[in-house]
Design a protein around this motif. Sequence first.
Motif, PDB file in Angstrom:
ATOM      1  N   LEU A  46       7.535   0.862  -2.305  1.00 13.27           N
ATOM      2  CA  LEU A  46       7.894   1.697  -1.164  1.00 13.27           C
ATOM      3  C   LEU A  46       6.757   1.758  -0.146  1.00 13.27           C
ATOM      4  CD1 LEU A  46       9.933   3.521   0.192  1.00 13.27           C
ATOM      5  CD2 LEU A  46       9.004   5.440  -1.115  1.00 13.27           C
ATOM      6  N   GLU A  47       5.533   1.744  -0.632  1.00 17.21           N
ATOM      7  CA  GLU A  47       4.370   1.765   0.254  1.00 17.21           C
ATOM      8  C   GLU A  47       4.374   0.534   1.172  1.00 17.21           C
ATOM      9  OE1 GLU A  47      -0.272   2.942  -0.401  1.00 17.21           O
ATOM     10  OE2 GLU A  47       0.614   1.616  -1.882  1.00 17.21           O
ATOM     11  N   ILE A  48       4.707  -0.622   0.622  1.00 16.82           N
ATOM     12  CA  ILE A  48       4.751  -1.849   1.424  1.00 16.82           C
ATOM     13  C   ILE A  48       5.944  -1.825   2.372  1.00 16.82           C
ATOM     14  CG2 ILE A  48       5.065  -4.358   1.332  1.00 16.82           C
ATOM     15  CD1 ILE A  48       3.338  -4.304  -1.214  1.00 16.82           C
ATOM     16  N   ILE A  49       7.092  -1.392   1.892  1.00 13.15           N
ATOM     17  CA  ILE A  49       8.267  -1.302   2.768  1.00 13.15           C
ATOM     18  C   ILE A  49       7.974  -0.352   3.930  1.00 13.15           C
ATOM     19  CG2 ILE A  49      10.662  -0.497   2.929  1.00 13.15           C
ATOM     20  CD1 ILE A  49      11.032  -1.440   0.040  1.00 13.15           C
ATOM     21  N   GLY A  50       7.377   0.798   3.617  1.00 10.02           N
ATOM     22  CA  GLY A  50       7.051   1.772   4.655  1.00 10.02           C
ATOM     23  C   GLY A  50       6.098   1.200   5.699  1.00 10.02           C
ATOM     24  N   LEU A  51       5.137   0.431   5.239  1.00  7.41           N
ATOM     25  CA  LEU A  51       4.205  -0.216   6.160  1.00  7.41           C
ATOM     26  C   LEU A  51       4.952  -1.188   7.069  1.00  7.41           C
ATOM     27  CD1 LEU A  51       1.392  -0.978   7.165  1.00  7.41           C
ATOM     28  CD2 LEU A  51       1.186  -2.485   5.188  1.00  7.41           C
ATOM     29  N   LEU A  52       5.873  -1.950   6.507  1.00 12.87           N
ATOM     30  CA  LEU A  52       6.631  -2.920   7.303  1.00 12.87           C
ATOM     31  C   LEU A  52       7.611  -2.236   8.259  1.00 12.87           C
ATOM     32  CD1 LEU A  52       7.191  -5.651   4.581  1.00 12.87           C
ATOM     33  CD2 LEU A  52       5.671  -5.784   6.576  1.00 12.87           C
ATOM     34  N   TRP A  53       8.070  -1.039   7.931  1.00 14.41           N
ATOM     35  CA  TRP A  53       8.898  -0.292   8.881  1.00 14.41           C
ATOM     36  C   TRP A  53       8.104  -0.007  10.144  1.00 14.41           C
ATOM     37  CZ3 TRP A  53      10.677   3.725   4.738  1.00 14.41           C
ATOM     38  CH2 TRP A  53      11.774   3.227   4.041  1.00 14.41           C
ATOM     39  N   ARG A  54       6.795   0.168   9.989  1.00 12.96           N
ATOM     40  CA  ARG A  54       5.938   0.472  11.135  1.00 12.96           C
ATOM     41  C   ARG A  54       5.340  -0.780  11.773  1.00 12.96           C
ATOM     42  NH1 ARG A  54       4.509   3.797   7.126  1.00 12.96           N
ATOM     43  NH2 ARG A  54       2.420   2.978   6.871  1.00 12.96           N
ATOM     44  N   GLN A  55       5.095  -1.838  10.974  1.00 11.98           N
ATOM     45  CA  GLN A  55       4.418  -3.050  11.472  1.00 11.98           C
ATOM     46  C   GLN A  55       5.067  -4.293  10.876  1.00 11.98           C
ATOM     47  OE1 GLN A  55       0.086  -3.045  11.189  1.00 11.98           O
ATOM     48  NE2 GLN A  55       0.107  -0.845  10.882  1.00 11.98           N
ATOM     49  N   ASP A  56       6.303  -4.531  11.179  1.00  4.38           N
ATOM     50  CA  ASP A  56       7.010  -5.683  10.624  1.00  4.38           C
ATOM     51  C   ASP A  56       6.353  -6.979  11.081  1.00  4.38           C
ATOM     52  OD1 ASP A  56       9.031  -6.665   9.002  1.00  4.38           O
ATOM     53  OD2 ASP A  56      10.550  -6.668  10.581  1.00  4.38           O
ATOM     54  N   GLY A  57       6.218  -7.935  10.160  1.00  6.63           N
ATOM     55  CA  GLY A  57       5.706  -9.250  10.517  1.00  6.63           C
ATOM     56  C   GLY A  57       4.220  -9.431  10.324  1.00  6.63           C
ATOM     57  N   ILE A 101       5.205 -11.359   6.654  1.00  8.46           N
ATOM     58  CA  ILE A 101       6.215 -10.665   5.867  1.00  8.46           C
ATOM     59  C   ILE A 101       7.084  -9.831   6.800  1.00  8.46           C
ATOM     60  CG2 ILE A 101       6.620  -9.157   3.880  1.00  8.46           C
ATOM     61  CD1 ILE A 101       4.984 -11.785   3.322  1.00  8.46           C
ATOM     62  N   TYR A 102       8.390 -10.060   6.701  1.00  7.17           N
ATOM     63  CA  TYR A 102       9.359  -9.340   7.523  1.00  7.17           C
ATOM     64  C   TYR A 102      10.384  -8.665   6.627  1.00  7.17           C
ATOM     65  CZ  TYR A 102       7.715 -11.846  11.653  1.00  7.17           C
ATOM     66  OH  TYR A 102       6.955 -12.344  12.672  1.00  7.17           O
ATOM     67  N   LEU A 103      10.854  -7.515   7.078  1.00  9.95           N
ATOM     68  CA  LEU A 103      11.957  -6.861   6.397  1.00  9.95           C
ATOM     69  C   LEU A 103      13.237  -7.642   6.620  1.00  9.95           C
ATOM     70  CD1 LEU A 103      11.192  -3.198   7.445  1.00  9.95           C
ATOM     71  CD2 LEU A 103      11.139  -4.068   5.108  1.00  9.95           C
ATOM     72  N   THR A 104      14.081  -7.681   5.628  1.00 10.97           N
ATOM     73  CA  THR A 104      15.422  -8.234   5.776  1.00 10.97           C
ATOM     74  C   THR A 104      16.315  -7.108   6.311  1.00 10.97           C
ATOM     75  OG1 THR A 104      16.070  -7.570   3.563  1.00 10.97           O
ATOM     76  CG2 THR A 104      15.082  -9.788   3.801  1.00 10.97           C
ATOM     77  N   LYS A 109      17.679  -1.353   6.263  1.00  8.44           N
ATOM     78  CA  LYS A 109      18.706  -0.346   5.956  1.00  8.44           C
ATOM     79  C   LYS A 109      18.178   0.728   4.997  1.00  8.44           C
ATOM     80  CE  LYS A 109      23.605   0.080   4.989  1.00  8.44           C
ATOM     81  NZ  LYS A 109      23.752   1.145   5.971  1.00  8.44           N
ATOM     82  N   LYS A 110      17.254   0.349   4.113  1.00  4.87           N
ATOM     83  CA  LYS A 110      16.658   1.321   3.178  1.00  4.87           C
ATOM     84  C   LYS A 110      16.031   2.489   3.934  1.00  4.87           C
ATOM     85  CE  LYS A 110      16.888  -0.415  -1.079  1.00  4.87           C
ATOM     86  NZ  LYS A 110      17.739   0.253  -2.022  1.00  4.87           N
ATOM     87  N   ARG A 111      15.555   2.197   5.141  1.00  2.00           N
ATOM     88  CA  ARG A 111      14.909   3.241   5.945  1.00  2.00           C
ATOM     89  C   ARG A 111      15.843   4.429   6.175  1.00  2.00           C
ATOM     90  NH1 ARG A 111      10.830   2.872  10.658  1.00  2.00           N
ATOM     91  NH2 ARG A 111      11.051   4.927  11.548  1.00  2.00           N
ATOM     92  N   GLU A 112      17.127   4.146   6.354  1.00  2.00           N
ATOM     93  CA  GLU A 112      18.085   5.212   6.634  1.00  2.00           C
ATOM     94  C   GLU A 112      18.165   6.243   5.511  1.00  2.00           C
ATOM     95  OE1 GLU A 112      21.821   3.323   7.525  1.00  2.00           O
ATOM     96  OE2 GLU A 112      20.879   1.994   8.989  1.00  2.00           O
TER      97      GLU A 112
END
Length: 149
Positions: A46-57, A101-104, A109-112
């Motif tokens: 979740l820590e990595i996903i959260g980071l990518l929500w803010r800084q994708d790529g 690294i990019y979110l799919t 959608k997990k962000r919601e």
Amino acid sequence: MVVKPENIQELALELGRAMTEMKSRLRQQIRAKISEYDPDLSFELLEIIGLLWRQDGINQQEIADIVSKDKSSVTYLINSLVKRDLVKRVENKDDRRNKQIYLTPRGRKKRETIFPWVLELYRQAAGDLGEDEIRDAISLVKKMTTNLG
């Protein structure tokens, strides 16, 4: 009995302890919530996903630096996220060895579902603090971090 710090070094030590305790409590509460919403995710994922929500790529090394983990640990976590179809690796056009690294769509959608309760935990942690108090605290911690080199 609580001993009052007497000098700047002891105050800085006490601040470090307080920050560690806050992070530990947040981590415990986030882990408990994760098990309610998505038991397949860990705090680290979740820590990595959260980071990518803010800084994708961003690339794996940048992720490792931000989350304070070694690159091999981050590689393992990203592999796990790739298997779950939450992130994808994309070759950097200038350096093929360097993957960004990019979110799919599934990762975005997990962000919601996850982001609202994560924000609520941080709102709870802020309590009755004002924006200026939090900005001052951020500035203080960043200055102390810079002082360490």
